[in-house]
Design a protein around this motif. Structure first.
Motif, PDB file in Angstrom:
ATOM      1  N   MET A   1      15.730 -18.201 -19.014  1.00  0.00           N
ATOM      2  CA  MET A   1      15.560 -17.644 -20.341  1.00  0.00           C
ATOM      3  C   MET A   1      14.523 -16.523 -20.285  1.00  0.00           C
ATOM      4  SD  MET A   1      15.664 -20.756 -23.074  1.00  0.00           S
ATOM      5  CE  MET A   1      14.838 -21.995 -22.117  1.00  0.00           C
ATOM      6  N   GLU A   2      14.825 -15.468 -20.981  1.00  0.00           N
ATOM      7  CA  GLU A   2      13.900 -14.351 -21.056  1.00  0.00           C
ATOM      8  C   GLU A   2      13.270 -14.338 -22.440  1.00  0.00           C
ATOM      9  OE1 GLU A   2      15.377 -10.693 -19.191  1.00  0.00           O
ATOM     10  OE2 GLU A   2      17.197 -11.849 -18.842  1.00  0.00           O
ATOM     11  N   SER A   3      12.001 -13.924 -22.508  1.00  0.00           N
ATOM     12  CA  SER A   3      11.319 -13.946 -23.796  1.00  0.00           C
ATOM     13  C   SER A   3      10.322 -12.792 -23.913  1.00  0.00           C
ATOM     14  CB  SER A   3      10.612 -15.282 -23.997  1.00  0.00           C
ATOM     15  OG  SER A   3       9.664 -15.492 -22.988  1.00  0.00           O
ATOM     16  N   PHE A   4       9.894 -12.560 -25.147  1.00  0.00           N
ATOM     17  CA  PHE A   4       8.868 -11.559 -25.425  1.00  0.00           C
ATOM     18  C   PHE A   4       8.228 -11.896 -26.756  1.00  0.00           C
ATOM     19  CE2 PHE A   4      12.607  -9.907 -27.539  1.00  0.00           C
ATOM     20  CZ  PHE A   4      12.126  -9.289 -28.678  1.00  0.00           C
ATOM     21  N   GLU A  18       7.551 -15.018 -31.447  1.00  0.00           N
ATOM     22  CA  GLU A  18       7.945 -15.229 -30.062  1.00  0.00           C
ATOM     23  C   GLU A  18       9.467 -15.323 -30.000  1.00  0.00           C
ATOM     24  OE1 GLU A  18       5.815 -18.571 -28.433  1.00  0.00           O
ATOM     25  OE2 GLU A  18       3.934 -17.847 -29.283  1.00  0.00           O
ATOM     26  N   THR A  20      12.984 -15.745 -27.785  1.00  0.00           N
ATOM     27  CA  THR A  20      13.563 -16.262 -26.550  1.00  0.00           C
ATOM     28  C   THR A  20      15.065 -16.040 -26.587  1.00  0.00           C
ATOM     29  OG1 THR A  20      11.853 -17.957 -26.399  1.00  0.00           O
ATOM     30  CG2 THR A  20      13.840 -18.291 -25.075  1.00  0.00           C
ATOM     31  N   MET A  21      15.574 -15.356 -25.571  1.00  0.00           N
ATOM     32  CA  MET A  21      17.006 -15.069 -25.505  1.00  0.00           C
ATOM     33  C   MET A  21      17.738 -16.288 -24.936  1.00  0.00           C
ATOM     34  SD  MET A  21      19.048 -11.932 -23.685  1.00  0.00           S
ATOM     35  CE  MET A  21      18.658 -12.444 -22.030  1.00  0.00           C
ATOM     36  N   ARG A  23      21.646 -17.538 -23.842  1.00  0.00           N
ATOM     37  CA  ARG A  23      23.054 -17.200 -23.590  1.00  0.00           C
ATOM     38  C   ARG A  23      23.846 -18.495 -23.484  1.00  0.00           C
ATOM     39  NH1 ARG A  23      23.812 -11.801 -21.579  1.00  0.00           N
ATOM     40  NH2 ARG A  23      21.823 -10.897 -20.962  1.00  0.00           N
ATOM     41  N   PHE A  30      18.947 -14.987 -30.222  1.00  0.00           N
ATOM     42  CA  PHE A  30      17.520 -15.090 -30.012  1.00  0.00           C
ATOM     43  C   PHE A  30      16.965 -16.193 -30.894  1.00  0.00           C
ATOM     44  CE2 PHE A  30      18.078 -11.087 -27.983  1.00  0.00           C
ATOM     45  CZ  PHE A  30      17.040 -11.006 -27.059  1.00  0.00           C
ATOM     46  N   THR A  78      13.859  -3.981 -26.814  1.00  0.00           N
ATOM     47  CA  THR A  78      13.678  -4.577 -25.489  1.00  0.00           C
ATOM     48  C   THR A  78      14.831  -4.149 -24.586  1.00  0.00           C
ATOM     49  OG1 THR A  78      14.952  -6.583 -25.872  1.00  0.00           O
ATOM     50  CG2 THR A  78      12.633  -6.606 -26.548  1.00  0.00           C
ATOM     51  N   ARG A  79      14.673  -4.409 -23.345  1.00  0.00           N
ATOM     52  CA  ARG A  79      15.735  -4.124 -22.383  1.00  0.00           C
ATOM     53  C   ARG A  79      16.444  -5.410 -21.980  1.00  0.00           C
ATOM     54  NH1 ARG A  79      15.016   1.039 -21.864  1.00  0.00           N
ATOM     55  NH2 ARG A  79      13.076   2.035 -21.296  1.00  0.00           N
ATOM     56  N   LEU A  80      16.293  -6.453 -22.782  1.00  0.00           N
ATOM     57  CA  LEU A  80      16.895  -7.748 -22.452  1.00  0.00           C
ATOM     58  C   LEU A  80      18.393  -7.763 -22.704  1.00  0.00           C
ATOM     59  CD1 LEU A  80      14.236 -10.254 -23.844  1.00  0.00           C
ATOM     60  CD2 LEU A  80      14.519  -9.445 -21.508  1.00  0.00           C
TER      61      LEU A  80
END
Length: 81
Positions: A1-4, A18, A20-21, A23, A30, A78-80
């Motif tokens: 998981m990717e987050s920002f 916060e 969190t992506m 899939r 998100f 973002t680049r997510l």
């Protein structure tokens, strides 16, 4: 998981959100956590409705709709995805 994380102004205060992506077979969404005006934890989700435009899922707390475009822009920046 990717987050920002992203700071967003809500009313007259700045809050940290916060992201969190996630899939799955339904696509990408998100999951977002933050705190409300009473400092209580909240969570909600956004799903892409059209290219780089993210929308809150039905049933989300009403005040979040006031910052929906800022939340969507934070994801788009973002680049997510």
């Amino acid at each position: 998981m990717e987050s920002f994380t992203k700071e967003i102004v809500v009313g007259n205060e700045t809050r940290i959100f916060e992201f969190t992506m996630i899939r799955n077979y339904q696509g990408v969404k998100f999951f977002i956590t933050s705190k409300d005006a009473n400092n209580k934890p909240i969570s909600f989700s956004l799903k892409e409705k059209e290219k780089r435009v993210w929308k809150l899922l039905p049933g989300t707390t009403r005040w979040l709709y006031e910052i929906e475009s800022q939340l969507s822009d934070a994801i788009a920046e973002t680049r997510l995805v």
